[in-house]
Scaffold this motif. Structure first.
Motif, PDB file in Angstrom:
ATOM      1  N   ASP A 649       6.437  42.161  27.018  1.00  0.00           N
ATOM      2  CA  ASP A 649       5.114  42.561  27.512  1.00  0.00           C
ATOM      3  C   ASP A 649       4.028  42.394  26.463  1.00  0.00           C
ATOM      4  O   ASP A 649       2.911  41.980  26.781  1.00  0.00           O
ATOM      5  CB  ASP A 649       5.153  44.023  27.982  1.00  0.00           C
ATOM      6  N   ILE A 650       4.348  42.723  25.200  1.00  0.00           N
ATOM      7  CA  ILE A 650       3.318  42.689  24.171  1.00  0.00           C
ATOM      8  C   ILE A 650       2.827  41.270  23.913  1.00  0.00           C
ATOM      9  O   ILE A 650       1.699  41.053  23.456  1.00  0.00           O
ATOM     10  CB  ILE A 650       3.837  43.330  22.861  1.00  0.00           C
ATOM     11  N   ALA A 651       3.670  40.266  24.229  1.00  0.00           N
ATOM     12  CA  ALA A 651       3.288  38.866  24.002  1.00  0.00           C
ATOM     13  C   ALA A 651       2.513  38.262  25.160  1.00  0.00           C
ATOM     14  O   ALA A 651       2.140  37.088  25.111  1.00  0.00           O
ATOM     15  CB  ALA A 651       4.543  38.032  23.733  1.00  0.00           C
ATOM     16  N   THR A 652       2.236  39.051  26.193  1.00  0.00           N
ATOM     17  CA  THR A 652       1.565  38.521  27.386  1.00  0.00           C
ATOM     18  C   THR A 652       0.263  37.784  27.082  1.00  0.00           C
ATOM     19  O   THR A 652       0.058  36.668  27.572  1.00  0.00           O
ATOM     20  CB  THR A 652       1.315  39.652  28.400  1.00  0.00           C
ATOM     21  N   PRO A 653      -0.666  38.354  26.271  1.00  0.00           N
ATOM     22  CA  PRO A 653      -1.917  37.614  26.005  1.00  0.00           C
ATOM     23  C   PRO A 653      -1.680  36.258  25.348  1.00  0.00           C
ATOM     24  O   PRO A 653      -2.337  35.274  25.687  1.00  0.00           O
ATOM     25  CB  PRO A 653      -2.684  38.556  25.056  1.00  0.00           C
ATOM     26  N   LEU A 654      -0.733  36.198  24.431  1.00  0.00           N
ATOM     27  CA  LEU A 654      -0.441  34.947  23.748  1.00  0.00           C
ATOM     28  C   LEU A 654       0.232  33.963  24.701  1.00  0.00           C
ATOM     29  O   LEU A 654      -0.089  32.763  24.702  1.00  0.00           O
ATOM     30  CB  LEU A 654       0.457  35.219  22.540  1.00  0.00           C
ATOM     31  N   ARG A 655       1.117  34.475  25.533  1.00  0.00           N
ATOM     32  CA  ARG A 655       1.806  33.628  26.514  1.00  0.00           C
ATOM     33  C   ARG A 655       0.810  33.038  27.512  1.00  0.00           C
ATOM     34  O   ARG A 655       0.854  31.844  27.834  1.00  0.00           O
ATOM     35  CB  ARG A 655       2.863  34.464  27.240  1.00  0.00           C
ATOM     36  N   ASP A 656      -0.121  33.863  27.972  1.00  0.00           N
ATOM     37  CA  ASP A 656      -1.132  33.394  28.919  1.00  0.00           C
ATOM     38  C   ASP A 656      -2.038  32.342  28.284  1.00  0.00           C
ATOM     39  O   ASP A 656      -2.420  31.363  28.932  1.00  0.00           O
ATOM     40  CB  ASP A 656      -1.971  34.572  29.418  1.00  0.00           C
ATOM     41  N   GLU A 657      -2.386  32.566  27.015  1.00  0.00           N
ATOM     42  CA  GLU A 657      -3.269  31.620  26.332  1.00  0.00           C
ATOM     43  C   GLU A 657      -2.561  30.283  26.118  1.00  0.00           C
ATOM     44  O   GLU A 657      -3.175  29.209  26.246  1.00  0.00           O
ATOM     45  CB  GLU A 657      -3.721  32.202  24.996  1.00  0.00           C
ATOM     46  N   ILE A 658      -1.265  30.337  25.771  1.00  0.00           N
ATOM     47  CA  ILE A 658      -0.499  29.101  25.613  1.00  0.00           C
ATOM     48  C   ILE A 658      -0.470  28.326  26.929  1.00  0.00           C
ATOM     49  O   ILE A 658      -0.683  27.103  26.967  1.00  0.00           O
ATOM     50  CB  ILE A 658       0.932  29.408  25.135  1.00  0.00           C
ATOM     51  N   ALA A 659      -0.218  29.043  28.029  1.00  0.00           N
ATOM     52  CA  ALA A 659      -0.192  28.396  29.347  1.00  0.00           C
ATOM     53  C   ALA A 659      -1.544  27.776  29.679  1.00  0.00           C
ATOM     54  O   ALA A 659      -1.627  26.650  30.190  1.00  0.00           O
ATOM     55  CB  ALA A 659       0.207  29.410  30.412  1.00  0.00           C
ATOM     56  N   PHE A 660      -2.628  28.508  29.382  1.00  0.00           N
ATOM     57  CA  PHE A 660      -3.976  27.996  29.659  1.00  0.00           C
ATOM     58  C   PHE A 660      -4.255  26.728  28.868  1.00  0.00           C
ATOM     59  O   PHE A 660      -4.804  25.752  29.395  1.00  0.00           O
ATOM     60  CB  PHE A 660      -5.018  29.069  29.319  1.00  0.00           C
ATOM     61  N   ARG A 661      -3.868  26.731  27.589  1.00  0.00           N
ATOM     62  CA  ARG A 661      -4.114  25.552  26.756  1.00  0.00           C
ATOM     63  C   ARG A 661      -3.298  24.354  27.233  1.00  0.00           C
ATOM     64  O   ARG A 661      -3.772  23.216  27.178  1.00  0.00           O
ATOM     65  CB  ARG A 661      -3.792  25.867  25.294  1.00  0.00           C
ATOM     66  N   LEU A 662      -2.070  24.606  27.701  1.00  0.00           N
ATOM     67  CA  LEU A 662      -1.258  23.506  28.213  1.00  0.00           C
ATOM     68  C   LEU A 662      -1.854  22.929  29.486  1.00  0.00           C
ATOM     69  O   LEU A 662      -1.901  21.705  29.682  1.00  0.00           O
ATOM     70  CB  LEU A 662       0.177  23.991  28.469  1.00  0.00           C
ATOM     71  N   ILE A 663      -2.330  23.811  30.350  1.00  0.00           N
ATOM     72  CA  ILE A 663      -2.943  23.360  31.602  1.00  0.00           C
ATOM     73  C   ILE A 663      -4.214  22.566  31.326  1.00  0.00           C
ATOM     74  O   ILE A 663      -4.547  21.608  32.023  1.00  0.00           O
ATOM     75  CB  ILE A 663      -3.248  24.565  32.516  1.00  0.00           C
ATOM     76  N   SER A 664      -4.927  22.961  30.251  1.00  0.00           N
ATOM     77  CA  SER A 664      -6.204  22.330  29.926  1.00  0.00           C
ATOM     78  C   SER A 664      -6.053  20.986  29.231  1.00  0.00           C
ATOM     79  O   SER A 664      -7.044  20.277  29.021  1.00  0.00           O
ATOM     80  CB  SER A 664      -7.034  23.268  29.035  1.00  0.00           C
ATOM     81  N   LEU A 665      -4.825  20.617  28.830  1.00  0.00           N
ATOM     82  CA  LEU A 665      -4.629  19.328  28.164  1.00  0.00           C
ATOM     83  C   LEU A 665      -4.948  18.184  29.115  1.00  0.00           C
ATOM     84  O   LEU A 665      -4.575  18.219  30.295  1.00  0.00           O
ATOM     85  CB  LEU A 665      -3.187  19.199  27.670  1.00  0.00           C
ATOM     86  N   PRO A 666      -5.643  17.144  28.633  1.00  0.00           N
ATOM     87  CA  PRO A 666      -5.960  16.006  29.512  1.00  0.00           C
ATOM     88  C   PRO A 666      -4.688  15.250  29.901  1.00  0.00           C
ATOM     89  O   PRO A 666      -3.749  15.130  29.119  1.00  0.00           O
ATOM     90  CB  PRO A 666      -6.873  15.139  28.642  1.00  0.00           C
ATOM     91  N   LEU A 667      -4.647  14.776  31.119  1.00  0.00           N
ATOM     92  CA  LEU A 667      -3.499  14.022  31.606  1.00  0.00           C
ATOM     93  C   LEU A 667      -3.640  12.562  31.218  1.00  0.00           C
ATOM     94  O   LEU A 667      -4.729  11.983  31.283  1.00  0.00           O
ATOM     95  CB  LEU A 667      -3.391  14.144  33.128  1.00  0.00           C
ATOM     96  N   ASN A 668      -2.544  11.932  30.789  1.00  0.00           N
ATOM     97  CA  ASN A 668      -2.557  10.502  30.467  1.00  0.00           C
ATOM     98  C   ASN A 668      -2.353   9.683  31.735  1.00  0.00           C
ATOM     99  O   ASN A 668      -1.481   9.987  32.558  1.00  0.00           O
ATOM    100  CB  ASN A 668      -1.448  10.171  29.469  1.00  0.00           C
ATOM    101  N   ASN A 669      -3.168   8.677  31.907  1.00  0.00           N
ATOM    102  CA  ASN A 669      -3.026   7.795  33.077  1.00  0.00           C
ATOM    103  C   ASN A 669      -1.852   6.840  32.883  1.00  0.00           C
ATOM    104  O   ASN A 669      -1.610   6.363  31.806  1.00  0.00           O
ATOM    105  CB  ASN A 669      -4.327   7.005  33.288  1.00  0.00           C
TER     106      ASN A 669
END
Length: 669
Positions: A649-669
């Motif tokens: 539970d304590i790692a939730t903010p870091l886990r959410d931020e990691i997920a957000f950064r991964l989602i925000s990565l540009p996709l390669n065509n």
């Protein structure tokens, strides 16, 4: 630590699963195959809990329950852990579950009784103790605690019966004898001589309870001693100590003042009053109390203080003399040169006590007083305070308690910890140097005992260390370290310990000045762990002397430099850098093994450190910490531990931020 890594709902869910699993009586094949692994995890969890690494212990206990939901040892361990961190309701849940899963466990019922007794749930505590007594008749602790719960319910005769049963089994069982005397006193059945006897016993037991960190019962014992003998000097003083340790400062002041009414020359009472006034930020009263106490306990200080009355006051603040820069190469790295002492014809003191200070005034007086209490003249010890350009300067505060004895210098600009430490060592003249943080303090006998040991030790000994205790802001002991137990003497294998992790603390360490002159000072790149790195350097080339007694207190608090460095991630970066530096000079036959073990150890240690910036909402610091952790060790085992921690539970903010950064990565065509 006062919270756990798991939520209340998760606790309830795990307990329900444990009870249901036990009631079903079924064991699946996978669970049976995991017995050896579970035993190993449990052993490690118990060790981590014993070492006060509570976050790690809790994670390991949860791992056990994930494999064996009704494991009684894991349930019991979590119960004791919850009680340890001040969560009695959660502790009750875990221990109750353990009692259902393993109803014939004496330790579980006894621990439940103790938990309920501490919460003053006397009838419930009685039930738990009686269940434990059925399982283990004629148990001294159970007899005594059951008697006490009955006494608290007004059942004196039955309580006395259990105390007497305990004393029949062990006539010198002080807890039962004290309880018996108190019960008889409550009934008005003691003579004057008996009251004195039981007052002294209560005081003696109170001292033992305080030493065991049981402050609540220590206070009760000392108050009972005073009730039996109102003019018992030692009971008033010891009551003051226990109240002070528990944070009841006004009550502690009253106890010390009553002590001084009974004996105006009780120097230790003045010193403890000084600590309280300092904690209340009443520095004027603190200085007055400290001076009075020091004059009473140290005639050398009293004489020096009287001599300062004739000294001319000056507002000129001495500037720290800075030496020309030079370097010493050890392995592949360069360290600041520490110049030898210039010969002046004057006898060099045995000790140089160097106290680096910056900005904080909270604990500096207490630190100075602990040294001044042992000061026996300038020929024996020099004391230097190196002020790292504090604003305002700490000159007046230092002079208020150490004028004429303490040498004060102020850096012309802020040199940070490593620069200030090197400046202090360079300006010292003693044969042995003690670097003492301004928020730590030595205990009586530190310098005397070490000098007795070090005066005749061979030149192969380059440094020495004592046992120590960590304390928090309220002086509660949180950790105790005696690395070699009760052994006293030269140790040549310290590198096997200190090479992997740092078991020492600077206030518990003294270093021969010639060691600095040969190996250099503190590495300028390290903002943290600079002490650990130099200990590894010294252990590579020198033996160490070990003095087993607990002779110093290391203070851990919210304003400490470690907390600041943990928030930013600098502490973990310095740990990583220290491992890299020592890898260049460690002995060839040990280097690979020690370095690998060190990386593994600090991966786990620093993973827990990530919680400090997370709890403070400092996500940038948490990310930097995580990045540095991955530079320390990327083994499959360590990555598995990282992923397990990220699920908490304590790692939730870091886990959410990691997920957000991964989602925000540009996709390669």
């Amino acid at each position: 630590m006062n919270t756990t890594n798991i939520s209340e709902s998760k606790v309830k869910s795990l307990i329900e699963i444990a009870v249901q699993k036990h009631q079903s009586g079924q064991k699946d094949e996978a669970e049976l195959l995991d017995k050896t692994e579970v035993a190993e995890i449990l052993e490690l969890a118990v060790q981590q809990q014993r070492d006060n690494s509570l976050v790690e212990a809790e994670l390991l206990y949860i791992q056990v329950l994930e494999k064996q939901p009704d494991n009684p040892e894991a349930l019991y361990g979590l119960g004791m852990l919850a009680q340890q961190i001040g969560q009695p309701q959660t502790a009750e849940q875990w221990l109750s579950a353990a009692s259902q899963v393993q109803p014939d466990s004496v330790k579980t019922w006894f621990s439940l009784g103790n938990l309920r007794l501490a919460q003053e749930q006397f009838s419930e505590a009685e039930k738990a103790y009686r269940q434990a007594l059925v399982l283990l008749p004629n148990s001294l602790p159970i007899y005594n605690n059951l008697g006490y719960t009955l006494q608290q319910q007004g059942l004196f005769e039955e309580a006395i019966n259990y105390y007497q049963k305990a004393l029949e089994l062990k006539p010198d069982f002080i807890e039962a004898e004290v309880s018996l005397g108190n019960a008889l006193h409550a009934q008005g059945k003691l003579s004057s001589n008996q009251q004195m006897h039981y007052a002294q016993l209560n005081n003696q037991l109170g001292i033992a309870r305080k030493k065991a960190l049981d402050l609540k019962n220590a206070i009760t014992c000392h108050k009972q001693a005073i009730a039996l003998k109102p003019d018992l000097l030692e009971a008033h003083y010891n009551l003051g100590l226990a109240l002070q340790a528990q944070g009841q400062l006004e009550e502690a002041i009253a106890s010390y003042q009553r002590t001084l009414e009974l004996n105006p020359n009780y120097g230790e009472a003045y010193l403890n009053l000084g600590k309280i006034y300092q904690q209340q930020n009443n520095l004027t009263e603190a200085i007055s109390a400290y001076q009075q106490g020091l004059k009473l306990i140290n005639p050398h200080y009293a004489k020096a203080l009287a001599a300062t009355q004739a000294l001319e006051n000056t507002d000129e603040i001495p500037v720290t003399p800075l030496y020309p820069q030079g370097e010493v190469q050890i392995g592949k790295y360069y360290f600041p040169l520490i110049p030898p002492v210039s010969e002046t014809g004057d006898k060099r003191p045995f000790w140089s006590v160097v106290i680096p200070a910056y900005q904080r005034t909270d604990y500096l007086l207490e630190c100075l007083v602990s040294v001044l209490a042992e000061w026996s003249g300038t020929e024996e010890m020099e004391i230097l305070v190196i002020d790292d350009a504090s604003t305002p300067p700490l000159y007046q505060l230092v002079n208020a308690i150490g004028r004429g004895i303490v040498r004060y210098y102020r850096n012309p600009q802020n040199l940070r910890q490593q620069g200030t430490w090197n400046a202090g060592v360079s300006n010292s003249r003693g044969l042995w140097i003690h670097l003492l943080h301004d928020d730590d303090y030595v205990l009586p006998g530190f310098y005397t005992r070490l000098k007795q040991s070090l005066e005749g030790c061979p030149d192969s000994v380059g440094a020495a260390f004592t046992g120590y205790e960590n304390i928090n802001e309220t002086r509660e002991i949180t950790f105790r370290q005696q690395l070699y137990g009760t052994y006293k003497g030269i140790v040549s294998d310290l590198l096997l310990y200190v090479g992997v992790a740092n078991p020492l603390n600077p206030p518990a360490v003294v270093i021969r000045r010639t060691t600095y002159e040969r190996l250099g000072g503190y590495h300028p790149e390290l903002t943290s762990t600079l002490d650990w790195e130099i200990y590894k350097r010294i252990a590579t080339f020198y033996d160490w002397w070990y003095e087993p007694e607990i002779l110093v207190h290391y203070r851990v608090h919210s304003q400490s430099m470690r907390t600041e460095l943990s928030l930013s991630g600098d502490r973990v970066a310095s740990i990583r850098r220290s491992i890299e530096i020592s890898e260049s000079y460690l002995p060839a036959d040990l280097c690979v093994k020690i370095t690998a073990q060190s990386r593994k150890h600090y991966f786990i240690n620093c993973l827990a450190d990530t919680e400090i910036p997370l709890e403070a909402g400092h996500l940038t610091g948490a990310f930097r910490t995580l990045e540095e952790i991955l530079k320390i060790d990327r083994s499959a085992e360590s990555l598995a531990q990282l992923f397990a921690w990220l699920r908490t539970d304590i790692a939730t903010p870091l886990r959410d931020e990691i997920a957000f950064r991964l989602i925000s990565l540009p996709l390669n065509n």
